[in-house]
Design a protein around this motif. Structure first.
Motif, PDB file in Angstrom:
ATOM      1  N   VAL A 372      54.611  12.693   2.954  1.00 17.63           N
ATOM      2  CA  VAL A 372      55.597  13.039   4.034  1.00 17.63           C
ATOM      3  C   VAL A 372      56.729  14.023   3.442  1.00 17.63           C
ATOM      4  N   GLN A 373      56.884  13.902   2.311  1.00 16.52           N
ATOM      5  CA  GLN A 373      57.982  14.906   1.308  1.00 16.52           C
ATOM      6  C   GLN A 373      57.291  16.390   1.352  1.00 16.52           C
ATOM      7  N   ALA A 374      55.949  16.304   1.319  1.00 19.83           N
ATOM      8  CA  ALA A 374      55.272  17.709   1.004  1.00 19.83           C
ATOM      9  C   ALA A 374      54.848  18.372   2.181  1.00 19.83           C
ATOM     10  N   CYS A 375      54.877  17.716   3.562  1.00 15.06           N
ATOM     11  CA  CYS A 375      54.174  18.285   4.624  1.00 15.06           C
ATOM     12  C   CYS A 375      55.107  19.179   5.159  1.00 15.06           C
ATOM     13  N   PRO A 376      54.730  20.451   5.548  1.00 13.58           N
ATOM     14  CA  PRO A 376      55.536  21.466   5.955  1.00 13.58           C
ATOM     15  C   PRO A 376      56.090  21.373   7.326  1.00 13.58           C
ATOM     16  N   ILE A 377      55.190  20.526   7.918  1.00 15.93           N
ATOM     17  CA  ILE A 377      55.594  20.626   9.597  1.00 15.93           C
ATOM     18  C   ILE A 377      56.471  19.217   9.777  1.00 15.93           C
ATOM     19  N   ARG A 378      56.740  18.580   8.742  1.00 15.48           N
ATOM     20  CA  ARG A 378      57.346  17.284   8.544  1.00 15.48           C
ATOM     21  C   ARG A 378      56.886  16.321   9.419  1.00 15.48           C
ATOM     22  N   LEU A 379      55.638  16.046   9.182  1.00 20.94           N
ATOM     23  CA  LEU A 379      54.713  14.860  10.033  1.00 20.94           C
ATOM     24  C   LEU A 379      54.751  13.597   8.988  1.00 20.94           C
ATOM     25  N   LEU A 380      53.713  12.658   9.618  1.00 18.97           N
ATOM     26  CA  LEU A 380      53.819  11.495   8.697  1.00 18.97           C
ATOM     27  C   LEU A 380      52.219  11.328   8.382  1.00 18.97           C
ATOM     28  N   PRO A 381      51.785  11.937   7.375  1.00 24.41           N
ATOM     29  CA  PRO A 381      50.285  12.060   7.139  1.00 24.41           C
ATOM     30  C   PRO A 381      49.882  10.669   6.575  1.00 24.41           C
ATOM     31  N   ASN A 382      50.719   9.764   5.990  1.00 23.38           N
ATOM     32  CA  ASN A 382      50.359   8.537   5.694  1.00 23.38           C
ATOM     33  C   ASN A 382      49.977   7.560   6.758  1.00 23.38           C
ATOM     34  N   MET A 383      50.611   7.949   7.778  1.00 22.86           N
ATOM     35  CA  MET A 383      50.586   7.123   9.123  1.00 22.86           C
ATOM     36  C   MET A 383      49.014   7.219   9.469  1.00 22.86           C
ATOM     37  N   TYR A 384      48.715   8.743   9.535  1.00 17.95           N
ATOM     38  CA  TYR A 384      47.316   9.208  10.163  1.00 17.95           C
ATOM     39  C   TYR A 384      46.153   8.569   9.363  1.00 17.95           C
TER      40      TYR A 384
END
Ligand code: SF4
Ligand code: SF4
Length: 439
Positions: A372-384
């Motif tokens: 989440v911290q790294a995502c440049p779009i401020r998304l929720l990769p863990n959730m996906y």
């Protein structure tokens, strides 16, 4: 220093392998395989048949529909096959195979346009369309389409992307250092076509030679050269816009929604070559790199040259390749055959030796939040990742999964080695299927 909003990542870039190596040619291949689909949009229709003799620069595939781009022969010779051949995307694709006669005979009447800044923008756009120019940073969106926004979208800014933030790749760096005039003149043509006065060229600050060359070529113009902080994915289109102008492209939107058009520096040089010299897009600069290949460099390669020819020109594989990637390690595509051709969007060929390919099972998400911290779009990769794993891809739409640019930052930082980008691609494919589109 301008930079992206999200944290991004700082992987070891390995650009030093090739960044100081000047662009050089390789021996032309004995045959080329020209896919009729090298762009986003409808594939071309072949204009030739088996047995036809063709000349270099001859159009061999016509664009079908508005979002499409024609393809041209990069050699002179004989059409020996038309059919489905391996394509770097992982599928087979309809292609025109031309056996070179070694004569390099070009079509007649190649005419450039020297007074381009006094020419009708519509005519210039037509030249760009007929030259088959597409986004050369890897996106391969047809350039003439990007230059034709709907009337209600008022464009006031053109940005050239010279960030080249992908590790290992240095093709754009060398292009800017050695062909700065072509890049800047291409930018002037793009600005003239769009009727805008504001132009920016964004370059990461690890490219001092290229930056200086572009600054010099752009001096006295209204094109501003912007130094960007080195950070991945600085060169992603929406991130670049935010870094340079402060404007944010809305969720699900396009750069034209905030009055901006972004093109790659290689695209600008190709535009100049098409307009000034009358030459279509039949070659590009490709970085060949990685410990798994004997000779590294930035090479001028004809479109349609097979991977096996490029590698043999580079001294072959160095002791067993574990993985060969078209593009960079973050967003590139692993290849399954040595018989895939270099395309308009092939910026690099990265060969990773067997010993460096890490094969490890992924583990449960520990909710550390690093992705989440790294995502440049401020998304929720863990959730996906979790939703894909439990078979609920539809749920991810609520969390803006379609805004994901598949940059790979989340996968890179995950301590559980979760294949988050694969999960995201699976979700997107399921969503396309649900909407009745082909996955
Ligand atoms: S791949 Fe998508 S979710 Fe992962 S960091 Fe990049 S933009 Fe964010
Ligand atoms: S980085 Fe990996 S382990 Fe940590 S929250 Fe994201 S998916 Fe879970």
């Amino acid at each position: 220093m301008w930079t992206i909003a999200g944290e991004g990542i700082h992987p070891s870039d390995e650009k030093g392998i090739t960044s100081s190596l000047p662009i050089e040619g390789i021996r032309p291949p004995g045959k080329v395989v020209i896919p009729l689909s090298q762009h986003i949009g409808a594939p071309c229709e072949p204009l030739v048949k088996i047995g036809d003799m063709v000349k270099k620069y001859q159009k061999v595939g016509e664009a079908k529909g508005f979002v499409s781009a024609p393809v041209h022969s990069s050699v002179s010779g004989k059409v020996i096959a038309i059919g489905r051949f391996p394509h770097p995307s992982g599928n087979q694709s309809n292609s025109v195979v031309i056996e070179s006669d070694g004569k390099d005979e070009t079509i007649d009447n190649i005419k450039g346009r020297r007074d381009y800044l006094n020419s009708d923008p519509k005519e210039l756009k037509n030249i760009i369309l007929n030259a088959g120019i597409v986004g050369m940073g890897g996106a391969t969106f047809p350039t003439h389409v990007k230059l034709s926004p709907p009337k209600e979208k008022k464009i006031d800014t053109v940005i050239l992307n010279g960030a080249e933030c992908e590790p290992y790749l240095t093709a754009d760096d060398r292009l800017m250092a050695e062909m700065s005039r072509e890049v800047v003149e291409g930018m002037k043509i793009l600005m003239h076509v769009m009727g805008v006065r504001e132009g920016h060229i964004g370059i990461e600050d690890d490219k001092p030679v290229a930056t200086e060359a572009i600054r010099k070529a752009a001096s006295g113009t209204n094109i501003r050269v912007v130094a960007l902080q080195k950070k991945y994915p600085q060169g992603a289109e929406k991130q670049l816009i935010k870094s340079i102008t402060g404007k944010e492209v809305p969720s699900g939107g396009l750069p034209m929604d905030v009055g901006i058009i972004v093109q790659n520096v290689g695209t600008a040089a190709a535009v100049y070559n098409a307009v000034h010299n009358g030459i279509p897009l039949v070659e590009r600069i490709v970085t060949v790199t990685g410990k798994g290949v004997n000779r590294h460099g930035n090479f001028r390669v004809l479109i349609g040259t097979l991977l096996e020819h490029v590698l043999s020109e580079c001294g072959g594989l160095a002791g067993g390749a574990g993985k060969i990637i078209f593009g960079g390690p973050m967003m590139g595509i692993a290849q399954y055959s040595l018989h895939v051709p270099v395309l308009k969007g092939t910026s690099g060929i990265l060969v990773i030796p067997k010993g460096d390919v890490l094969l490890e099972d992924f583990r449960a998400c520990i909710r550390c939040g690093r992705c989440v911290q790294a995502c440049p779009i401020r998304l929720l990769p863990n959730m996906y990742s979790i939703l894909a794993e439990v078979g609920q891809p539809k749920e991810a739409e609520k969390y803006y999964v379609l805004d994901c640019i598949e940059c790979g930052c989340c996968t890179y930082v995950c301590p559980s080695r979760r294949p988050i980008v694969h999960h995201i691609r699976y979700i997107k494919a399921e969503m396309r299927k649900a909407k009745g589109k082909v996955a």
